[in-house]
Scaffold this active site. Structure first.
Site, PDB file in Angstrom:
ATOM      1  N   GLY A  42       0.773  -1.191  -0.145  1.00  0.00           N
ATOM      2  CA  GLY A  42       0.114   0.014   0.052  1.00  0.00           C
ATOM      3  C   GLY A  42       0.881   1.234  -0.184  1.00  0.00           C
ATOM      4  N   LEU A  43       0.179   2.344   0.020  1.00  0.00           N
ATOM      5  CA  LEU A  43       1.163   3.681   0.279  1.00  0.00           C
ATOM      6  C   LEU A  43       2.190   3.406   1.024  1.00  0.00           C
ATOM      7  CD1 LEU A  43      -1.509   6.072  -0.118  1.00  0.00           C
ATOM      8  CD2 LEU A  43       0.017   5.661  -1.741  1.00  0.00           C
ATOM      9  N   SER A 284     -16.964   9.577   0.673  1.00  0.00           N
ATOM     10  CA  SER A 284     -15.936  10.234   1.365  1.00  0.00           C
ATOM     11  C   SER A 284     -16.419  11.383   2.102  1.00  0.00           C
ATOM     12  CB  SER A 284     -15.033  10.714   0.283  1.00  0.00           C
ATOM     13  OG  SER A 284     -14.186  11.885   0.481  1.00  0.00           O
ATOM     14  N   ARG A 330     -14.991  12.633  12.664  1.00  0.00           N
ATOM     15  CA  ARG A 330     -15.625  11.335  12.475  1.00  0.00           C
ATOM     16  C   ARG A 330     -16.357  10.930  13.525  1.00  0.00           C
ATOM     17  NH1 ARG A 330     -11.518   8.884   8.187  1.00  0.00           N
ATOM     18  NH2 ARG A 330     -11.812  10.702   6.541  1.00  0.00           N
ATOM     19  N   GLU A 425      -0.831   2.014   8.518  1.00  0.00           N
ATOM     20  CA  GLU A 425      -2.011   2.082   9.298  1.00  0.00           C
ATOM     21  C   GLU A 425      -1.764   0.785  10.252  1.00  0.00           C
ATOM     22  OE1 GLU A 425      -6.054   1.752   7.370  1.00  0.00           O
ATOM     23  OE2 GLU A 425      -6.927   1.001   9.005  1.00  0.00           O
ATOM     24  N   LEU A 441      -3.585   8.883   4.748  1.00  0.00           N
ATOM     25  CA  LEU A 441      -2.391   8.845   3.367  1.00  0.00           C
ATOM     26  C   LEU A 441      -1.108   9.450   3.833  1.00  0.00           C
ATOM     27  CD1 LEU A 441      -5.112   9.442   0.585  1.00  0.00           C
ATOM     28  CD2 LEU A 441      -4.334   7.209   1.623  1.00  0.00           C
TER      29      LEU A 441
END
Ligand SMILES: Cc1cc2nc3c(=O)[nH]c(=O)nc-3n(C[C@H](O)[C@H](O)[C@H](O)COP(=O)(O)OP(=O)(O)OC[C@H]3O[C@@H](n4cnc5c(N)ncnc54)[C@H](O)[C@@H]3O)c2cc1C
Length: 637
Positions: A42-43, A284, A330, A425, A441
């Site tokens: 992943g990133l 999103s 969130r 993560e 990210l």
């Protein structure tokens, strides 16, 4: 064992510079003598692999998928934060640092978060240089939009496909090194264990997912970049292959697991619509720049949205949080949506949804402008729900999205196991008890492009390595244990499918260790998980053999780990007798139903040490010291 975070001395803004200066270097000619194993593309993994190979190390990179590009990072939608202050609206490294610490409800490490904010601008430069097509303003400057928990615009984006574009950039850098012979790529491999020799992480055992063969790989250090464990809940916005196996098995080998109960429930997802659904879809957070969240004022109002007049709507986030409005973080938005639904004001067939309405934005800016910003997201919503969000409000509900917990790492990103580094993560992250949007990210790429290239050099230059090739006894022992586990799973030959167990575990976790928790529920969850785990080992059905492509076997191994890990999450949630960020224990709330922290007793990262099968883990804590930020009750009003 005393946890040493190795936070460098000195004033906060200089810590990283001083640390890099004091960290030992590996001479360029010596770098080629070191082999580094990177698990995950992943990133975090792709950026680390490319950067380390570029420096001259020999890198071996592994992923579950047929291509590194299929890592879950490809799904990230909304954007990536950085403190460039292009819009000139008041941003700075300090403000990004402050917003992130506050957003995480003061449960992250100051020094790490400051470093993250410091390197954020370099990430954007790096990605632009790779050709990542960020959105631009009319004059050519990169465009920014707002995300939750910030009162300014610092989020760089490529429509609703930012993760995809960033990963293509990192992937190009990775493949350049594959072509140069510095990275050897191993797709379709699942890491099933870490090999520890002489107290150091010196390799991994993988299963070739096509042939079923077990393989040994040796190196001088191992990097886990294996993503988050949100799929312990079965239903989540994560890709189906996301799992906890790599980090959980490292935990069993001595790496401490930190804050496993810190889960992020994202407020804007397409609601659950059926019993046999296996995946949830994110809408999103960027949509809350223009979408307004509301429910009918009266409980039980089942009229279609178009027939509910303005005076009978409650824009509850705007009403309760006038400063941040729909862009509260969130955890706050999710809890408020749940509260409205619990009061019977939820909409849609199940009553477990709230509206996200773009009518005002379309009237104000025109349909073309909204389409330009969110076109692909609107199309995705339409395809899944059969409703056109340009005409009728979206229906959204919170869903499991991200995990702030992960393997404990020090400032150098090294776990408690020597030589085992954890990035992205998969580590316990810089996000504390709640991650702000567009920060994952940023963190994954910060870890891979700008932190590990320095800190791994310090470790390699300062460590004595004894020979530990794949013929070392530790490799033989580990491979044998992996083989035993695979055969044990196949030997059960029970009657319930792996997915059936996984779905049941997910419900237990969601009901008792989800958006809202209480001690009785957590105790009950522990018993239920133990019972389910016992039944799994008596009654799971894993068809096929080990010597072949066998997806049921792959899933069974991951679910076996989730069944143990779920209990660790519950233990952690029970130990943290406070509410903070995504961890909301009903016993600890303010009069306005916000999370009430207990800084006197819980201002720490909880790090769990595996103590043996069937035994309670040992608890360790890293006290969190705030010298630059004043601890306050978080307020977004
Ligand atoms: C739908 C969605 C949208 C999101 N949007 C945003 C956003 O807009 N902005 C933002 O900041 N964040 C966003 N996030 C969060 C962000 O995408 C992730 O946190 C981030 O991409 C994780 O990157 P990673 O490199 O750590 O892990 P991942 O991208 O998950 O990569 C994990 C890698 O590890 C490999 N792997 C895993 N286990 C094993 C094993 N046992 N053996 C071998 N390989 C293994 C996988 O094959 C994969 O290559 C979003 C998340 C979701 C779910």
């Amino acid at each position: 064992m005393r946890l040493d975070a190795k936070i460098p001395a000195g004033p906060l803004p200089q810590k990283w510079d001083l640390h890099r200066f004091e960290t030992k270097l590996v001479n360029p000619a010596n770098k080629r003598k070191y082999d580094i194993i990177v698990v995950g593309t992943g990133l975090a993994g792709a950026s680390a692999s490319a950067s380390l190979a570029e420096l001259g190390y020999n890198v071996k990179t592994f992923c579950i998928h047929d291509s590194p590009r299929r890592a879950h990072s490809i799904a990230a939608q909304g954007g990536i934060n950085a403190a460039t202050n292009y819009p000139n609206d008041g941003d700075s490294i300090w403000r990004l640092f402050y917003d992130t610490v506050k957003g995480g409800d003061f449960r992250s490490r100051e020094a790490n978060v400051y470093r993250l904010a410091q390197v954020s601008n370099a990430i954007i430069d790096q990605c632009v240089a790779q050709g990542v097509p960020f959105a631009r303003e009319y004059g050519g400057l990169l465009a920014n939009r707002s995300f939750g928990g910030a009162q300014l615009s610092r989020t760089f984006y490529a429509r609703g496909q930012t993760g995809q574009q960033l990963l293509l950039g990192a992937y190009s850098a990775l493949m350049r090194q594959v072509a140069a012979g510095k990275v050897k790529m191993f797709p379709r491999r699942e890491m099933l264990d870490i090999v520890v020799a002489n107290g150091q992480a010196r390799g991994i055992v993988t299963r070739n997912l096509v042939s079923g063969e077990l393989e040994r790989h040796a190196g001088h250090a191992v990097l886990l970049c294996t993503g988050g464990y949100g799929n312990v809940y079965f239903l989540s916005t994560n890709a189906k292959a996301c799992n906890v196996t790599a980090t959980y098995r490292a935990y069993k080998r001595g790496a401490f697991f930190a804050n496993p109960c810190f889960t992020q429930i994202h407020p804007t997802c397409i609601p659950v619509h059926g019993t046999y659904q296996s995946k949830l879809t994110l809408m999103s957070e960027s949509l809350r720049n223009d979408g307004r969240v509301w429910v009918p004022k009266n409980a039980g109002d089942k009229r279609p949205p178009s027939q509910i007049p303005e005076s009978e709507r409650d824009y509850f986030l705007e009403r309760k949080y006038p400063s941040f409005g729909n862009l509260v973080p969130r955890d706050v938005a999710s809890r408020n949506s749940k509260e409205q639904c619990d009061q019977g004001k939820g909409v849609g067939a199940t009553g477990l949804a709230v509206y996200l309405d773009f009518a005002d934005a379309i009237t104000r800016d025109g349909r073309a402008s909204i389409e330009k910003k969110y076109g692909n997201l609107f199309q995705m919503y339409d395809k899944i729900s059969g409703q056109d969000p340009y005409q009728t409000p979206m229906m959204i509900y919170p869903a499991v999205h991200y995990t702030m917990g992960g393997l404990w790492v020090d400032y150098n990103l090294m776990s408690t196991l020597d030589g085992l580094f954890v990035l992205g993560e998969a580590n316990f992250s810089d996000h504390g008890a709640n991650r702000l949007g567009a920060s994952a990210l940023m963190q994954g790429l910060a870890d891979g492009y700008f932190v590990i290239p320095y800190t791994i050099g310090g470790y390699l230059a300062g460590t004595r390595f004894e020979a530990a090739g794949t013929d070392h006894a530790a490799f033989g022992d580990t491979e044998r244990q992996v083989r035993d586990q695979v055969q044990k799973l196949l030997a059960v030959r029970g009657k319930r499918t792996v997915d059936d167990f996984h779905r049941r575990l997910g419900l237990i976790m969601w009901d008792y260790c989800g958006m809202s928790r209480n001690n009785a529920g957590l105790e009950k969850a522990r018993t239920l998980i133990q019972e389910l785990r016992a039944e799994f080992w008596k009654n799971v059905l894993v068809p096929g053999t080990e010597a072949d492509l066998n997806q049921s076997l792959e899933k069974a191994g991951r679910v076996a780990d989730f069944l143990e890990f779920g209990e660790l999450m519950v233990i952690d949630a029970l130990a943290r007798q406070e509410s903070c960020g995504g961890h909301f224990n009903e016993a600890y709330q303010t009069e306005e139903n916000e999370a009430r922290r207990d800084d006197a007793n819980f201002c720490h990262a909880a790090a769990w040490e595996f103590a043996g099968d069937g035994k309670d883990p040992n608890f360790h804590k890293e006290p969190l010291v705030f010298e630059n930020v004043h601890l306050t009750q978080r307020s977004y009003k």
